[in-house]
Design an enzyme around this catalytic site. Structure first.
Site, PDB file in Angstrom:
ATOM      1  N   ARG A 125     -68.643 -50.016  59.901  1.00 34.25           N
ATOM      2  CA  ARG A 125     -69.492 -51.107  59.399  1.00 34.25           C
ATOM      3  C   ARG A 125     -68.866 -51.812  58.200  1.00 34.25           C
ATOM      4  NH1 ARG A 125     -75.838 -49.406  60.259  1.00 34.25           N
ATOM      5  NH2 ARG A 125     -75.594 -48.733  62.419  1.00 34.25           N
ATOM      6  N   LYS A 152     -87.788 -44.053  76.459  1.00 36.22           N
ATOM      7  CA  LYS A 152     -89.115 -44.622  76.692  1.00 36.22           C
ATOM      8  C   LYS A 152     -89.080 -45.982  77.390  1.00 36.22           C
ATOM      9  CE  LYS A 152     -91.109 -42.373  72.603  1.00 36.22           C
ATOM     10  NZ  LYS A 152     -91.799 -42.600  71.321  1.00 36.22           N
ATOM     11  N   GLY A 193     -76.641 -48.726  68.909  1.00 37.43           N
ATOM     12  CA  GLY A 193     -77.357 -47.466  69.041  1.00 37.43           C
ATOM     13  C   GLY A 193     -76.599 -46.391  69.783  1.00 37.43           C
ATOM     14  N   GLY A 202     -81.404 -51.715  66.935  1.00 37.12           N
ATOM     15  CA  GLY A 202     -82.737 -52.306  67.016  1.00 37.12           C
ATOM     16  C   GLY A 202     -82.697 -53.814  67.090  1.00 37.12           C
TER      17      GLY A 202
END
Length: 424
Positions: A37, A214, A381, A404
């Site tokens: 990063r 999910k 992610g 996200g």
């Protein structure tokens, strides 16, 4: 319209406040275990410094809950950034206050300073909705943001990983710098170009791969992509909700019973539109799953976990943990010859063998498709972690820095903190 970048403005002789995403992983001794990063922020940082700007960097690290935690200090980032730039990056022990203001004022052209973790102050993470409903919270957030805004003449946002949040540094600070240049950095420019062009103007065939635990996390993505992609490949634990909705037995596999009707609805919508929705045809199952005493993301040892491959129904007492070998072949076939791929979410419990084989197979298939000319986007992610762990990152067109944020982008959501920045 496209947003202005640092290349569109003059920073010579001006103070530049830049929001970065330096939320890097640290070991128990506070050593950085991946500087990715930091490295990805370098093009914007170097451009500002070389162009004669005095640069003030700000970021969060971890979730210190508004309290100072030395183990979450950005000091190691300042040290690593100094090494990468070949010059000292001044580091402050706070991010607001009279001393910080004085140090920012004293910066000379070409100087670089990194502020301490923004989240050491609870005001950084006050939700905008909460601030609107509570005058005291609003005042606290505004006071904190104004101290940051007053440090500089220019605002630069290059933190895509937090672009979906309305944190003070991401939203309130640029609001308070209205009338001053407010632009994006090269990293966000690249993210928006890759993600935007890929989703809105794809070369076909266009395939989306969606996994993770999910269905509820991916409903918005599926709904937004149904009329854009040719096929959607479904893996991960979210597949078992679709299985149960279709009347299949899933044993004790993870399932969101509240979304069974939605799973049926999504499949019906896909049929109507002509989008192929592909579910696993076999599954790797086990009677129980344990991390063998180690944290999930740190456990890389190959454990002798009793497991088997099943097609169709999953027996009572067993749970699905990965896509099976026939599904891996099927997904690889679906990816062969495609021109555009978007992938978000692993195919199984990729952190621990032997339930990482499905994710590995899909990662390799995506890399091979990319080698043959496909444009591939990994949505950050766990998918990004899996690809990097396998050493395939150089064979992927783009790996998003925001898990996200990329997910919400694929849902078609707008980011408030980017909407208010200057248009070209």
């Amino acid at each position: 319209m496209a947003k202005k970048t640092v290349a569109d403005i003059s920073v010579q002789g001006r103070k530049v406040l830049m929001r970065c995403d330096f939320n890097v992983p640290l070991d128990d001794d506070c050593n950085i275990t991946s500087d990715d990063r930091i490295v990805k922020a370098l093009p914007t940082i170097k451009n500002i410094l070389a162009s004669g700007g005095a640069l003030i960097l700000m970021s969060h690290l971890g979730r210190p809950q508004g309290q100072r935690e030395e183990k979450l200090s950005l000091a190691p980032v300042a040290q690593r950034l100094s090494e990468l730039l070949g010059k000292e990056v001044f580091f402050t022990d706070d991010c607001v206050g009279a001393e910080i203001e004085a140090r920012a004022h004293a910066l000379k052209n070409g100087d670089c300073m990194l502020l301490e973790n923004l989240r050491f102050h609870k005001e950084e993470t006050i939700k905008d909705k909460a601030a609107k409903e509570d005058a005291q919270l609003r005042q606290a957030k505004d006071n904190f943001a104004k101290q940051l805004a007053d440090l500089a003449d220019i605002y630069v946002d290059d933190a895509f990983g937090t672009a979906h949040r309305d944190n003070a540094s991401m939203y309130t600070v640029p609001l308070m710098m209205e009338g001053k240049p407010r632009v994006i950095g090269f990293l966000i420019e690249k993210e928006l170009r890759f993600l935007g062009e890929t989703v809105n103007n794809p070369e076909r065939p266009f395939v989306a791969i969606l996994g993770g635990a999910k269905v509820s996390d991916k409903i918005g993505v599926i709904e937004n992509l149904l009329d854009k992609v040719d096929s959607i490949l479904i893996g991960g634990a979210m597949a078992y909700t679709f299985f149960k909705a279709d009347g299949r037995a899933i044993g004790k596999s993870l399932c969101e019973d509240g979304f069974l009707d939605k799973a049926i609805e999504l499949q019906e919508q896909a049929k109507e539109i002509g989008c192929e929705m592909v579910l696993p045809i076999d599954t790797v199952v086990a009677k129980e799953f344990q991390w063998h005493g180690l944290p999930a993301r740190e456990n890389t040892a190959k454990m002798a976990v009793p497991h088997k491959i099943v097609s169709g129904n999953i027996e009572t007492g067993w749970l699905g943990l990965d896509i099976g070998p026939e599904t891996r072949k099927l997904f690889a076939e679906k990816l062969a010859g495609v021109k555009t791929i978007v992938w978000n979410g692993p195919m199984g419990v990729f952190e621990q063998p032997p339930f990482d084989e499905g994710t590995k197979a899909v990662a390799l298939a995506v890399a091979e498709a990319t080698d043959k000319g496909a444009r591939s986007i990994i949505g950050g992610g766990d998918s990004a972690s899996a690809v990097e762990k396998l050493g395939l990152e150089d064979r992927i067109s783009h790996i998003s820095t925001g898990g996200g944020a990329s997910l919400e982008f694929l849902e078609g959501k707008k980011f408030k903190c980017l909407e208010i920045l200057d248009e070209k």
